[in-house]
Design a protein around this motif. Structure first.
Motif, short mmCIF file in Angstrom:
data_model
loop_
_atom_site.label_atom_id
_atom_site.label_comp_id
_atom_site.label_asym_id
_atom_site.label_seq_id
_atom_site.Cartn_x
_atom_site.Cartn_y
_atom_site.Cartn_z
N GLY A 33 -6.12 17.68 -40.42
CA GLY A 33 -6.46 18.48 -39.26
C GLY A 33 -8.00 18.64 -38.57
O GLY A 33 -8.29 19.21 -37.77
N THR B 18 -11.78 17.78 -37.82
CA THR B 18 -12.38 17.11 -36.40
C THR B 18 -13.96 17.16 -36.55
O THR B 18 -14.56 17.98 -37.73
CB THR B 18 -12.41 17.76 -35.17
OG1 THR B 18 -12.78 19.15 -34.94
CG2 THR B 18 -10.78 17.87 -35.02
N GLN C 162 -7.72 21.03 -35.78
CA GLN C 162 -6.96 20.83 -34.56
C GLN C 162 -5.51 21.46 -34.90
O GLN C 162 -4.68 21.51 -33.99
CB GLN C 162 -6.95 19.33 -33.97
CG GLN C 162 -6.49 18.46 -34.99
CD GLN C 162 -6.84 17.04 -34.50
OE1 GLN C 162 -6.41 16.89 -33.55
NE2 GLN C 162 -7.34 16.04 -35.46
#
Length: 395
Positions: A140, A142, A171
């Motif tokens: 997840g 970023t 995210q």
């Protein structure tokens, strides 16, 4: 007849000729799908719809080895079978392979959290994301990245990436979803540097490229790229249908292959993108993996084995009546296609496409390298023809 039929094995020095005909392998008669594949790509090249190299190899020996188009149009340098190309994301498996090598040496644990090795990340990232999740695109993670920025040294680029990683957010809850991206790979590259005391680039050059005999493969800097005629320039498609040399025009942006980007703006590639290799070198990589030159057998199985169900990429060729199961391995795509297990990775940048596949247990490998960025349908059609040719020949 197909080019390079039953040629000698790909040695570390290039496409070598067999020195003793008494020990040469018997010639393999090309199947109809192999011939059709070669003719299909040849026709695309005649229409200036493809520029690059295709290679199909069996037991390290090229069955098809063809080069098309120009590596540098301005200087009149043609692509050759051993021309090097920017791999884009097809180089992601190098960073994950480095991590698995360190795990085999007992220097890293797959269940460890990111914060065990690196500092400065947001608490929810450092304390929740595991090495395993970064290896499988399930973290997840970023990162805040400006694709328009041009960098002028390794140090400058690395500092920008380190800062961008630490500004990134999650995210989704780690381990609950699969989302392909680059942040996790760049973080893994930083872990390699932290553990080994070597730069990421030096580690990969020595322990992956060097160990596999990939003598032409490297994370070339933009300066080296521009100076070396054996490295293909990226010709980016523009909105008006023309192509621009992205290496000589850093302001030009891609329309496809990462809209708004340019592969030449970063001074050097990263753990997530931008290594350079040739078709013969990628066949050597396939051989090194299958012969356990890079990892022992148990860790090779761990590296290539399916980890997380993943949908085929958009536009992937239909398997027809053959059953297909797609998975994420440790940085690799791992697919069950009928009786075949296929591992590999693809990549797309402004002015380039790349893909390498290894057909485990059948001793076949396929490589497509292009210094044109191709629309996804065309590129998937090429890969579909390659797959049809190899599975037919292997079957």
């Amino acid at each position: 007849m197909l080019g390079m039929l039953a040629a000698a094995p790909l040695s570390a020095s290039g496409l070598a000729a067999a020195s003793d005909s008494a020990h040469a392998q018997p010639r393999r008669s090309p199947s109809e799908p192999l011939r059709r594949y070669r003719e299909y790509v040849s026709e695309l090249a005649k229409k200036d719809q493809f520029s690059g190299v295709i290679m199909v190899a069996h037991r390290g020996r090229p069955v098809i080895a063809e080069a098309y188009g120009m590596a540098d149009k301005k200087l009149g340098v043609r692509n050759r079978v051993d021309t090097r190309f920017n791999l884009g994301s097809a180089s992601k498996p190098f960073s994950t392979l480095a991590i698995v090598q360190l795990a085999e040496q007992g220097k890293i644990e797959f269940y460890d959290k990111l914060g065990t090795y690196l500092q400065g990340f947001r608490p929810e990232v450092a304390e929740k994301v595991t090495v395993h999740q970064m290896l499988t695109h399930t973290s997840g993670m970023t990162m805040a990245w400006d694709p328009s920025r041009i960098t002028y040294s390794r140090e400058e680029l690395w500092e920008i990436v380190r800062k961008a990683l630490r500004e990134g957010e999650l995210q989704f809850t780690p381990g609950t979803q699969h989302a392909y991206g680059g942040a996790c790979l760049d973080a893994l590259g930083e872990i390699v540097t932290k553990i080994t005391g070597m730069s990421y680039w030096d580690y990969v050059h020595e322990h992956i490229f060097g160990a596999a005999g990939m003598t032409g493969s490297r994370y070339y800097t933009r300066t080296e790229w521009l100076a070396d005629p054996a490295i293909a320039h990226p010709y980016m498609l523009q909105a008006d249908g023309s192509r621009v040399d992205a290496l000589r025009d850093l302001k030009a942006s891609a329309v496809i292959g990462g809209p708004g980007t340019s592969p030449a703006r970063p001074f050097v590639g990263l753990p997530s993108v931008g290594a350079f290799s040739s078709a013969p070198d990628l066949v050597r990589l396939a051989q090194a993996l299958q012969n356990h030159k890079l990892l022992t057998r148990p860790y090779t199985d761990l590296y290539v084995g399916p980890k997380f169900p993943a949908a085929p990429p958009p536009g992937a060729p239909s398997p027809g009546p053959t059953r297909r199961e797609a998975f994420q391995a440790y940085g690799l795509n791992s697919t069950i296609l009928g009786d075949f297990r296929v591992i590999g990775h693809g990549g797309g940048v402004g002015g380039g496409n790349a893909n390498w596949n290894v057909y485990l247990g059948h001793d076949w490998a396929g490589v497509v390298l292009s210094n044109y960025d191709l629309d996804s349908k065309l590129f998937m059609d090429i890969l579909g023809k390659e797959r049809e040719a190899i599975t037919s020949a292997a079957g």
